[in-house]
Design an enzyme around this catalytic site. Sequence first.
Site, PDB file in Angstrom:
ATOM      1  N   ASP A 311      -2.788   9.252  -8.032  1.00 12.04           N
ATOM      2  CA  ASP A 311      -2.275   8.493  -6.890  1.00 12.04           C
ATOM      3  C   ASP A 311      -1.048   9.221  -6.356  1.00 12.04           C
ATOM      4  O   ASP A 311      -0.026   9.323  -7.031  1.00 12.04           O
ATOM      5  CB  ASP A 311      -1.915   7.077  -7.355  1.00 12.04           C
ATOM      6  CG  ASP A 311      -1.320   6.212  -6.244  1.00 12.04           C
ATOM      7  OD1 ASP A 311      -1.196   6.686  -5.097  1.00 12.04           O
ATOM      8  OD2 ASP A 311      -0.982   5.049  -6.539  1.00 12.04           O
ATOM      9  N   GLU A 313       1.900   9.122  -4.611  1.00 15.85           N
ATOM     10  CA  GLU A 313       2.975   8.303  -4.052  1.00 15.85           C
ATOM     11  C   GLU A 313       4.280   8.582  -4.796  1.00 15.85           C
ATOM     12  O   GLU A 313       4.275   9.053  -5.937  1.00 15.85           O
ATOM     13  CB  GLU A 313       2.639   6.812  -4.182  1.00 15.85           C
ATOM     14  CG  GLU A 313       1.411   6.364  -3.414  1.00 15.85           C
ATOM     15  CD  GLU A 313       1.232   4.853  -3.473  1.00 15.85           C
ATOM     16  OE1 GLU A 313       1.934   4.140  -2.728  1.00 15.85           O
ATOM     17  OE2 GLU A 313       0.379   4.404  -4.268  1.00 15.85           O
TER      18      GLU A 313
END
Length: 477
Positions: A311, A313
Amino acid sequence: MKLRYIYCLAGLLSLGGVLFSSCTDDLEIGKNVDESALSGIYENRGYLCDAVTSKTEQVIELYTSPEYTTSVKVNLTKGFVAQTSMKIAVDEAYLDTYNKEHGTDYVLLPSELVSLDNGGVIQASIEEGMPSLEVKLAVGDRLEAGKTYVLPLAIMENSSDVTIKNETDKHCIYFIRDMRQFGDTYKGEDKLKGYLFFEVNGVNPLNALSFQLENGKYLWDVVVLFAANINYDAEAGRPYVKCNPNVQYLLDNNETLLQPLRKRGMKVLLGLLGNHDMTGLAQLSDQGAKDFAREVAQYCKAYNLDGVNYDDEYSSSPDLDNPSLGPHGPAAAAKLCYETKKAMPDKLVTIFQYGSFRGLPEQVNGVDADQWIDIIVPNYGSSANTVGSIMTKKKCAGLAIEFNLGYGSFGSHTGDQLVKEGYGWFMGFAPSPEKYTSVFNSLNGVGDYYGSPLKEPTIFYKKNDPNPSNYPSDLFN
């Protein structure tokens, strides 16, 4: 000068005066042309792969039968002639080479459990073309449940019109696991599978056991521990996997807090995302990606996990003077997936399609994305998109439900519609026992789809407790 170069020069001249005038200073008539880049273009190169998926490495999990049939084929760059032939066989000696190259310790599938049609011979004909070769497995009760075995098939002989360039082209590797004792999540080959993120800072992942259909099957096929991080180790001078105390506690106690899920057939993945420093999952250099992928593979091996979710982020800008880092973007994200799959080919490499895990290139080093991404899940309110030219939506989630905030639901027609559109997965994020009423309401259509209602929850698991508590009477005790 060969004729093909005259054609190229004529094409350039025909583009017009502007192009011609810009090139004349560089044109040297009579200079020898370096043809090294053209070496091999006349070869009929072949490589062995699975006939169904075209993959050179394929995982086979046996859920319903001790027997399995697949087929292999030889792809050719220039097609076949009438006398084109191949001899395929089990290459037992190659397993040592493979293990040394990948740092693995896989066990050979006993060759007596394998049979190849036609004695392993593939023979082209004008009538049938270049056929595939049927491969049959009959494992009986010979395999240790859940253990990975390797079947290395190889082109052992080939006719003179075909060139086999290297060991990779020569081999097709199957990873085989007998999962018949762990079939509690298996709801049918063509049914949607469930992919669930747990915010493990506050919720015990054993709560996936609360989601069970009346027929005994569990709803969630994959559980992600959300999340560990990628961070920079200044002393070692490299990115590394950092686990906060909650994640580390689960890993250290995985026999009681994670393996019960796996024993019921659920895959348990380590979630990874950025953590506010110069490293990130989509900003590693080629070498940085390779090194980090190897560390991820070691985590999965050490803690008996089934793979990873990436992910992109919460990372800061990379330091481009650092040899482990590179420009942030989809190319770096794809390279990490590619290197991770190389480091653990029998594990799942999955992505949250967000940040630079959107817009990934179709290939890395000439290998299509279908070979280095196993599952793609989307942001809330959207559906995942395929990557590359081969992948189908069967690897994608068509629905993402955010349980904590109440976004999304699985209605009575949701499953059939997703399957009709070609999707193979749906996703859930952050269910907590305190919100089971709304969580289970948002899943009210799964019973219609799977043909068995979702049971009302009767148990839940408190944080870090391997023993079930009664729901809802013990919820606030």
